[in-house]
Design a protein around this motif. Structure first.
Motif, PDB file in Angstrom:
ATOM      1  N   TYR A   1       0.814  -1.215   0.000  1.00  0.00           N
ATOM      2  CA  TYR A   1       0.000   0.000   0.000  1.00  0.00           C
ATOM      3  C   TYR A   1       0.848   1.265   0.000  1.00  0.00           C
ATOM      4  CZ  TYR A   1      -4.834  -1.599   0.326  1.00  0.00           C
ATOM      5  OH  TYR A   1      -6.075  -2.109   0.028  1.00  0.00           O
ATOM      6  N   VAL A   2       2.087   1.211   0.492  1.00  0.00           N
ATOM      7  CA  VAL A   2       2.956   2.385   0.453  1.00  0.00           C
ATOM      8  C   VAL A   2       3.167   2.828  -0.993  1.00  0.00           C
ATOM      9  CG1 VAL A   2       5.265   3.266   0.949  1.00  0.00           C
ATOM     10  CG2 VAL A   2       4.111   1.814   2.621  1.00  0.00           C
ATOM     11  N   LEU A   3       3.359   1.875  -1.876  1.00  0.00           N
ATOM     12  CA  LEU A   3       3.545   2.200  -3.299  1.00  0.00           C
ATOM     13  C   LEU A   3       2.289   2.831  -3.879  1.00  0.00           C
ATOM     14  CD1 LEU A   3       5.357  -1.084  -4.423  1.00  0.00           C
ATOM     15  CD2 LEU A   3       6.377   1.090  -3.687  1.00  0.00           C
ATOM     16  N   ALA A   4       1.123   2.323  -3.491  1.00  0.00           N
ATOM     17  CA  ALA A   4      -0.138   2.875  -3.984  1.00  0.00           C
ATOM     18  C   ALA A   4      -0.324   4.307  -3.508  1.00  0.00           C
ATOM     19  CB  ALA A   4      -1.300   1.998  -3.522  1.00  0.00           C
ATOM     20  N   VAL A   5       0.006   4.567  -2.245  1.00  0.00           N
ATOM     21  CA  VAL A   5      -0.140   5.917  -1.700  1.00  0.00           C
ATOM     22  C   VAL A   5       0.807   6.893  -2.410  1.00  0.00           C
ATOM     23  CG1 VAL A   5       0.221   7.335   0.365  1.00  0.00           C
ATOM     24  CG2 VAL A   5      -1.010   5.169   0.543  1.00  0.00           C
ATOM     25  N   GLU A   6       1.994   6.443  -2.746  1.00  0.00           N
ATOM     26  CA  GLU A   6       2.920   7.304  -3.490  1.00  0.00           C
ATOM     27  C   GLU A   6       2.320   7.701  -4.839  1.00  0.00           C
ATOM     28  OE1 GLU A   6       6.509   5.053  -3.736  1.00  0.00           O
ATOM     29  OE2 GLU A   6       7.337   5.978  -1.928  1.00  0.00           O
ATOM     30  N   GLU A   7       1.709   6.731  -5.513  1.00  0.00           N
ATOM     31  CA  GLU A   7       1.062   7.023  -6.794  1.00  0.00           C
ATOM     32  C   GLU A   7      -0.092   8.007  -6.602  1.00  0.00           C
ATOM     33  OE1 GLU A   7       1.855   5.815  -9.958  1.00  0.00           O
ATOM     34  OE2 GLU A   7       3.684   5.121  -8.974  1.00  0.00           O
ATOM     35  N   LEU A   8      -0.827   7.848  -5.509  1.00  0.00           N
ATOM     36  CA  LEU A   8      -1.946   8.740  -5.213  1.00  0.00           C
ATOM     37  C   LEU A   8      -1.443  10.161  -4.978  1.00  0.00           C
ATOM     38  CD1 LEU A   8      -5.012   8.838  -4.715  1.00  0.00           C
ATOM     39  CD2 LEU A   8      -4.544   8.359  -2.309  1.00  0.00           C
ATOM     40  N   GLU A   9      -0.359  10.299  -4.240  1.00  0.00           N
ATOM     41  CA  GLU A   9       0.201  11.628  -3.979  1.00  0.00           C
ATOM     42  C   GLU A   9       0.678  12.289  -5.263  1.00  0.00           C
ATOM     43  OE1 GLU A   9       2.128  12.049   0.306  1.00  0.00           O
ATOM     44  OE2 GLU A   9       3.058  10.409  -0.823  1.00  0.00           O
ATOM     45  N   ARG A  10       1.219  11.499  -6.182  1.00  0.00           N
ATOM     46  CA  ARG A  10       1.717  12.053  -7.457  1.00  0.00           C
ATOM     47  C   ARG A  10       0.592  12.382  -8.414  1.00  0.00           C
ATOM     48  NH1 ARG A  10       6.327   8.453  -6.696  1.00  0.00           N
ATOM     49  NH2 ARG A  10       5.211   6.741  -7.698  1.00  0.00           N
ATOM     50  N   GLY A  11      -0.612  11.907  -8.125  1.00  0.00           N
ATOM     51  CA  GLY A  11      -1.747  12.183  -8.997  1.00  0.00           C
ATOM     52  C   GLY A  11      -1.890  11.206 -10.139  1.00  0.00           C
ATOM     53  N   THR A  12      -1.103  10.123 -10.151  1.00  0.00           N
ATOM     54  CA  THR A  12      -1.234   9.117 -11.205  1.00  0.00           C
ATOM     55  C   THR A  12      -2.270   8.064 -10.842  1.00  0.00           C
ATOM     56  OG1 THR A  12       0.607   7.861 -10.242  1.00  0.00           O
ATOM     57  CG2 THR A  12       1.140   9.444 -11.972  1.00  0.00           C
TER      58      THR A  12
END
Length: 291
Positions: free
Chosen positions: A210-221
């Motif tokens: 989920y850390v990877l998913a949250v990073e993508e969410l923060e980047r807007g992707t």
């Protein structure tokens, strides 16, 4: 109550975990369908005797009577699910880690070294006898109970939807996610919600962590993430994401064991009850959830 090394800045954890994802994860070949027969028994034969006692005891706990006193069990978990389990500077910490250690201390078993795996590799590892108990905020479901057994539940949770803080995506219900890029962790109930409730209405991406998913969410992707509520709250407190809404699922977490390991299942369930009846459960909860 605990070693001060257990305490840490959660933002520091997420920064450390960032690009690397889960630290020290161990890959397992195959999937659930291929689980049987893929792994050798760590200690040899694991057949029960006619009295139902486990014969497969660790060398340091063997007493010749087939009972469980001193038997070492190997726990498995999947880091990256704050605050239940995560890896900080090479140290495995979290609510599940502390709770299982406290629960096992109430039994005649001894806890061995932790194995860190991908979440969807935990059940195959248990079936292959590479680990003896799963402690990974795993929801008790009928589907999983076809493969493994669970202890009594030790935590209740619902599902939340995370979005980027201050972003344009502001869903109020699951139907509002239609047409969006939605993520969840592979093998979790969050993924099950996306697949069962949203299906082809969303562009779904599965993540090992989920850390990877949250990073993508923060980047807007990524537009949104479906995730367990207590974990969503932890990310919302540490990262530039927020909970859009939470919906009730009535999930219950339990420790997973093999279906034929009834002695361990009963011992852990009794250990959970003992810890909950004492002040220790509340202390562990307060430490990790600030409740």
């Amino acid at each position: 109550m605990r070693d001060q090394q257990r305490r840490f800045d959660r933002r520091e954890y997420l920064t450390l975990a960032g690009g690397a994802g889960v630290a020290t994860t161990i890959g397992l070949a195959g999937c659930l369908e291929d689980a049987e027969g893929n792994g050798d028994d760590r200690n040899g034969d694991d057949e029960d005797d006619e009295n139902g006692d486990d014969e497969d005891v660790a060398d340091d706990g063997e007493n010749g009577n087939g009972d469980t006193e001193g038997e070492t069990i190997v726990p498995g978990t999947a880091p990256g699910f704050e605050p239940f389990q995560m890896n900080v500077d090479g140290e495995l910490v979290g609510f599940d880690i502390d709770l299982l250690e406290a629960v096992v201390a109430e039994t005649e078993y001894e806890l061995g070294d932790w194995e860190e795996l991908e979440f969807d590799s935990l059940i195959p590892a248990l079936e292959n006898e590479n680990i003896d108990v799963i402690a990974a905020a795993m929801t008790i479901t009928e589907e999983r109970e076809e493969s493994i057994a669970f202890t009594e539940s030790y935590y209740s949770a619902d599902q939340s939807v995370l979005v980027q803080s201050g972003g344009d995506v502001e869903p109020d219900e699951l139907e509002d996610l239609a047409g969006l890029e939605v993520g969840a962790q592979s093998g979790t109930t969050g993924e099950g919600v996306v697949e069962d409730e949203l299906g082809d209405d969303v562009d779904y991406t599965s993540y090992d962590n989920y850390v990877l998913a949250v990073e993508e969410l923060e980047r807007g992707t990524l537009d949104a993430i479906v995730i367990d509520e207590p974990v969503a709250e932890s990310f919302a407190g540490d990262r530039d994401v927020e909970i859009a809404f939470t919906f009730e699922t009535g999930e219950e977490y339990g420790f997973g064991v093999r279906q034929d390991d009834e002695d361990l299942q009963e011992a852990l369930s009794e250990g959970i009850a003992a810890v909950e009846e004492s002040s220790e459960y509340d202390e562990i909860t307060q430490e990790w959830f600030d409740e």
